[in-house]
Design an enzyme around this catalytic site. Structure first.
Site, PDB file in Angstrom:
ATOM      1  N   GLY A 287       0.859  -1.185   0.000  1.00 44.46           N
ATOM      2  CA  GLY A 287       0.000   0.000   0.000  1.00 44.46           C
ATOM      3  C   GLY A 287       0.885   1.222   0.000  1.00 44.46           C
ATOM      4  O   GLY A 287       1.114   1.856  -1.035  1.00 44.46           O
ATOM      5  N   CYS A 356      -7.129  21.991  17.471  1.00 42.19           N
ATOM      6  CA  CYS A 356      -6.985  22.276  18.900  1.00 42.19           C
ATOM      7  C   CYS A 356      -6.475  21.059  19.659  1.00 42.19           C
ATOM      8  O   CYS A 356      -7.197  20.462  20.477  1.00 42.19           O
ATOM      9  CB  CYS A 356      -8.307  22.743  19.465  1.00 42.19           C
ATOM     10  SG  CYS A 356      -8.916  24.189  18.603  1.00 42.19           S
ATOM     11  N   TYR A 385      -1.827   7.094   3.574  1.00 41.01           N
ATOM     12  CA  TYR A 385      -2.405   7.286   4.907  1.00 41.01           C
ATOM     13  C   TYR A 385      -2.487   8.758   5.321  1.00 41.01           C
ATOM     14  O   TYR A 385      -2.491   9.078   6.506  1.00 41.01           O
ATOM     15  CB  TYR A 385      -1.637   6.463   5.966  1.00 41.01           C
ATOM     16  CG  TYR A 385      -1.549   5.000   5.603  1.00 41.01           C
ATOM     17  CD1 TYR A 385      -2.681   4.195   5.624  1.00 41.01           C
ATOM     18  CD2 TYR A 385      -0.345   4.428   5.191  1.00 41.01           C
ATOM     19  CE1 TYR A 385      -2.619   2.867   5.256  1.00 41.01           C
ATOM     20  CE2 TYR A 385      -0.269   3.093   4.819  1.00 41.01           C
ATOM     21  CZ  TYR A 385      -1.409   2.321   4.850  1.00 41.01           C
ATOM     22  OH  TYR A 385      -1.338   0.997   4.487  1.00 41.01           O
TER      23      TYR A 385
END
Ligand SMILES: *Cc1c(COP(=O)(O)O)cnc(C)c1O
Length: 432
Positions: A287, A356, A385
């Site tokens: 991948g 945040c 990813y």
């Protein structure tokens, strides 16, 4: 990291990245089609064309988009999907069903039904109830389903523990155990609705050493022999997973694919010769190694905060929402100022995201030319990813993705709109 520039601007597959940022906005993912295809060609040359009965299945979770699946499809590769959403993406990309392999440690009945309806080539069984479930669904639909068992080969890998998967104490795979795996094999052989092909393993990710893969191949081949002795059954396929490492920073020294595949194939071929065993089909599932280095992210620098004697924080217009890997597993990245890529480095800064969370730091202590608000920061190797783990935390929009090739750019994912972020939200009558 190696890169090309023109008039101080970073080029990506012939495209001026500063111009891309201007045209498509930031944050932006930019994928080089040429680089993706080069990785595919490397696999073709050193694996697919070199050996008989071998296949490459792209692990789509690394970057599952319609355009990417088209590229993979055109290479003749297979596809690994692990959820209804990834399967749906494959279906919408018209990916040939027989070339799809369905993984996943907790497939729902709906997902299994969807996979069997579409006629996927293989389902990789990863839980103890699954054979029965698959058989029941297949019977109802009057189909037979090819299956492999994902085993836990119990090898230790030299990667971050959060991304290692082949150890015994893992949520993935079935332990190679008399009382656990063998009844499953027996059931699979005796169940007419399933065609038991063989075994699958995936030892971990971002590996630079082939030892874990090779140890796992030995274990899988021992198991093949045992199944022959115990059940008089010939294994037709083995899937050795993915996990081949890539370069995120100059400290990473990734190996070519054949560093992994050649010795794995040597072991398989030696086994077949020695045991006079028909060679099973061999599948690998890369991948990250196909897309990571082909992708970069572009962000615009906003607020700059200098804490004297401590650190200079330089904020970007994205962060963990488009690349959660630094926060999730301490992943390291590097990058350049795309609009000053020919200037000398002059200061050490920390690139922080706008979410945040204190862990929303993209790169800690990076050496850059003098950074100013409005500069474009390009992060290297965000192709795997990154987009696929993007989220709407803080209600930040998921960025657009452009595919570039030899100076041409095309949008393959449009930027999410604010309306799309809240499109499924409803105010109930009681609150109106
Ligand atoms: C994630 C995964 C892969 C791909 O791993 P990479 O490290 O991206 O090559 C392959 N097979 C399975 C079963 C996986 O879960």
């Amino acid at each position: 990291m190696k890169f090309e520039t023109n008039n101080g601007h970073l080029l990506w597959d012939g495209c001026d990245t500063v111009a891309l940022a201007k045209e498509f906005g930031t944050p932006l993912y930019v994928f080089s089609q040429t680089q993706i295809e080069e990785k595919c060609h490397e696999l073709q040359k050193h694996f697919v064309q070199k050996y008989d009965h071998v296949r490459v299945a792209f692990a789509s979770k690394a970057f599952s988009t319609l355009a990417m699946l088209k590229i993979v499809e055109q290479q003749g590769f297979s596809l690994d999907v692990v959820s209804d959403g990834e399967l749906y993406t494959a279906i919408k990309a018209d990916f040939p069903a027989e070339r799809i392999e369905m993984n996943g440690n907790n497939k729902s009945i709906e997902e299994l039904e969807m996979a069997i309806d579409y006629g996927v080539g293989r389902i990789i069984v990863d839980s103890l109830q699954e054979v029965g479930l698959i058989a029941a669904i297949a019977k109802e639909k009057q189909k037979t389903v090819n299956i492999l068992f994902r085993i836990t080969p119990e090898v230790n890998v030299t990667t971050h523990s959060f991304i290692s998967t082949g150890q015994k104490d893992s949520k993935f795979g079935i332990p190679i155990d008399e009382s656990i795996l063998f009844p499953q094999i027996k059931q699979a052989i005796e169940t007419p609705e399933v065609q038991f092909l063989g075994f699958h393993f995936h030892v971990g990710s971002q590996l630079f050493d082939h030892q874990a893969h090779l140890a796992a191949v030995d274990i899988a081949l021992d198991l093949v022999k045992l199944v022959q002795e115990r059940f008089d059954y010939t294994i037709k396929e083995l899937n050795f997973g993915g996990g081949f490492g890539v370069k995120y920073t100059d400290r990473d020294q990734p190996k070519p694919f054949h560093y992994f595949t050649d010795p794995m194939m040597d072991k398989v071929l030696a086994f077949c010769e020695q045991e006079n065993y028909p060679q099973p089909a061999i599948v690998i599932e890369p991948g990250r190694s196909i897309v990571a280095e082909a992708g970069i992210s572009l962000h615009t620098i906003g607020a700059i905060k200098e804490l004297p004697g401590l650190r200079k924080y330089v904020s970007i217009d994205g962060g963990m929402t488009d690349n959660i890997r630094p926060g999730l597993y301490e992943a390291e990245y590097t990058g350049v100022l795309a609009n000053k890529s020919d200037q000398a480095n002059e200061e050490i800064v920390t690139i922080s995201g706008k979410a945040c969370e204190s862990t929303d730091i993209l790169v800690k202590d990076i050496n850059l030319p003098i950074v100013e608000t409005g500069d474009i920061f390009a992060t290297f190797s965000t192709g795997a990813y990154g987009y696929s783990m993007a989220s709407n935390y803080n209600k930040l929009a998921i960025p657009a993705v452009v595919l570039v090739k030899k100076g041409k750019a095309e949008v393959i994912v449009k930027r999410q709109t604010l309306d799309q972020i809240i499109q499924n939200e409803v105010i109930p009558e009681s609150l109106k």
